[in-house]
Scaffold this active site. Structure first.
Site, mmCIF file in Angstrom:
data_model
loop_
_atom_site.group_PDB
_atom_site.id
_atom_site.type_symbol
_atom_site.label_atom_id
_atom_site.label_comp_id
_atom_site.label_asym_id
_atom_site.label_seq_id
_atom_site.Cartn_x
_atom_site.Cartn_y
_atom_site.Cartn_z
ATOM 1 N N ARG A 1 16.561 -3.093 14.933
ATOM 2 C CA ARG A 1 16.828 -4.058 16.005
ATOM 3 C C ARG A 1 15.937 -5.279 15.884
ATOM 4 O O ARG A 1 16.303 -6.389 16.291
ATOM 5 C CB ARG A 1 16.614 -3.405 17.378
ATOM 6 N N CYS B 1 11.465 -0.079 16.338
ATOM 7 C CA CYS B 1 12.066 -1.253 15.693
ATOM 8 C C CYS B 1 13.196 -0.814 14.771
ATOM 9 O O CYS B 1 14.292 -1.347 14.835
ATOM 10 C CB CYS B 1 11.011 -2.028 14.910
ATOM 11 N N ASN C 1 9.438 -1.215 5.572
ATOM 12 C CA ASN C 1 10.626 -0.485 6.047
ATOM 13 C C ASN C 1 11.614 -0.223 4.919
ATOM 14 O O ASN C 1 12.206 0.862 4.839
ATOM 15 C CB ASN C 1 11.312 -1.260 7.164
ATOM 16 N N HIS D 1 0.852 -1.196 0.000
ATOM 17 C CA HIS D 1 0.000 0.000 0.000
ATOM 18 C C HIS D 1 0.885 1.242 0.000
ATOM 19 O O HIS D 1 1.324 1.710 1.056
ATOM 20 C CB HIS D 1 -0.925 -0.029 1.217
ATOM 21 N N TYR E 1 6.855 -14.458 11.930
ATOM 22 C CA TYR E 1 5.905 -14.978 12.907
ATOM 23 C C TYR E 1 5.385 -16.332 12.417
ATOM 24 O O TYR E 1 5.251 -16.565 11.205
ATOM 25 C CB TYR E 1 4.764 -13.990 13.123
#
Length: 269
Positions: A171, A146, A182, A51, A214
């Site tokens: 991190r 993060c 990112n 997006h 995850y």
């Protein structure tokens, strides 16, 4: 974007199972680096649709020094909703640290303005850093940073072209949902700073501490690996914009972005 797919593949092959703050569980590797030549195209993942509007508006929101999701909501972006309080506040997160770092003597430090000034005044400085990791403010943040530190580098390449690089230290990186976002966000920041400083975009270097998938993203990651990357899009920036803080969504255009379909996955909160 083979570099990104290589990260996913490495986590699936070599990642170790670790518990995490969210209780979801992860496959994790530690210490990984990717490099993107921004001259080869804008590094927006093509093996699933991202997006673009959310990427741009979040970065503008950071650069405004904002820490309330009101601006994001007004622009149709909901990526921070899960962490905001009832009034939309997130505490002293990225925007506060980038633009108004609180000094012990009561001053506030505008790290972004300072680093742009330094690039223009002393381009080969090795002090072109911005940090979002402020230990004093961590307890008040809705989510600890993060992507917590980045450094610019100016160099003259073999043709004499003066280029701007950026290295990000992250991190903790959610490799399926977060990392593509990112990559695009900091590549965009590199392009924007290069534009307002009269430089040519160079490399974006993305360094991870803990890079993880995850456990409820494994199937989605495997689906993404089954897709062939497509040519990268091109970013165009309105050349009339002279200040980083004047950038609007309308000043940016993305050409020839032809991704595979979106792959949905739950956010670990």
């Amino acid at each position: 974007m083979q570099a990104y797919l290589d990260l996913i593949d490495k986590i699936l092959r070599e990642g170790v199972r670790k518990p995490d703050r969210t209780g979801t569980g992860t496959l994790s590797i530690f210490g990984y680096q990717m490099r993107f030549d921004l001259g080869a195209g804008f590094p927006l993942v093509t093996t699933k649709k991202l997006h673009w509007k959310s990427i741009v508006h979040e970065l503008i929101w950071f650069l405004r020094g904002d820490t309330n999701i009101g601006y994001l909501k007004d622009n149709g972006v909901g990526i921070w909703d899960e962490w905001a309080d009832d009034s939309g506040d997130l505490g002293p997160v990225y925007g506060r640290q980038w633009r108004s770092w609180q000094a012990p003597d009561g001053r506030t430090i505008d790290q972004i303005a300072n680093v742009i000034d330094e690039i223009q005044r002393d381009p080969f400085s090795r002090r072109l850093l911005v940090s979002a990791w402020n230990p004093a403010d961590l307890p008040a943040m809705a989510l600890a940073p993060c992507h917590c530190l980045f450094q610019f580098n100016v160099r003259d390449d073999s043709t004499g072209t003066r280029r701007l690089d950026l290295q990000l230290y992250q991190r903790s990186g959610d490799a399926f949902l977060g990392a593509p976002f990112n990559i695009a966000s900091y590549a965009l920041l590199t392009e924007l700073v290069a534009s307002v400083c009269g430089l040519t975009p160079g490399d974006f270097v993305h360094t991870f501490g803990d890079a993880h998938l995850y456990l409820n993203h494994i199937d989605q990651a495997k689906l993404q690996l089954s897709r062939d990357p497509r040519p990268l899009p091109r970013l165009r920036i309105n050349g009339n914009v002279k200040s980083l803080f004047d950038i609007r969504f309308e000043d940016l255009s993305l050409e020839n972005y032809d991704p595979h379909p979106v792959i949905k996955a739950p956010v670990a909160v």
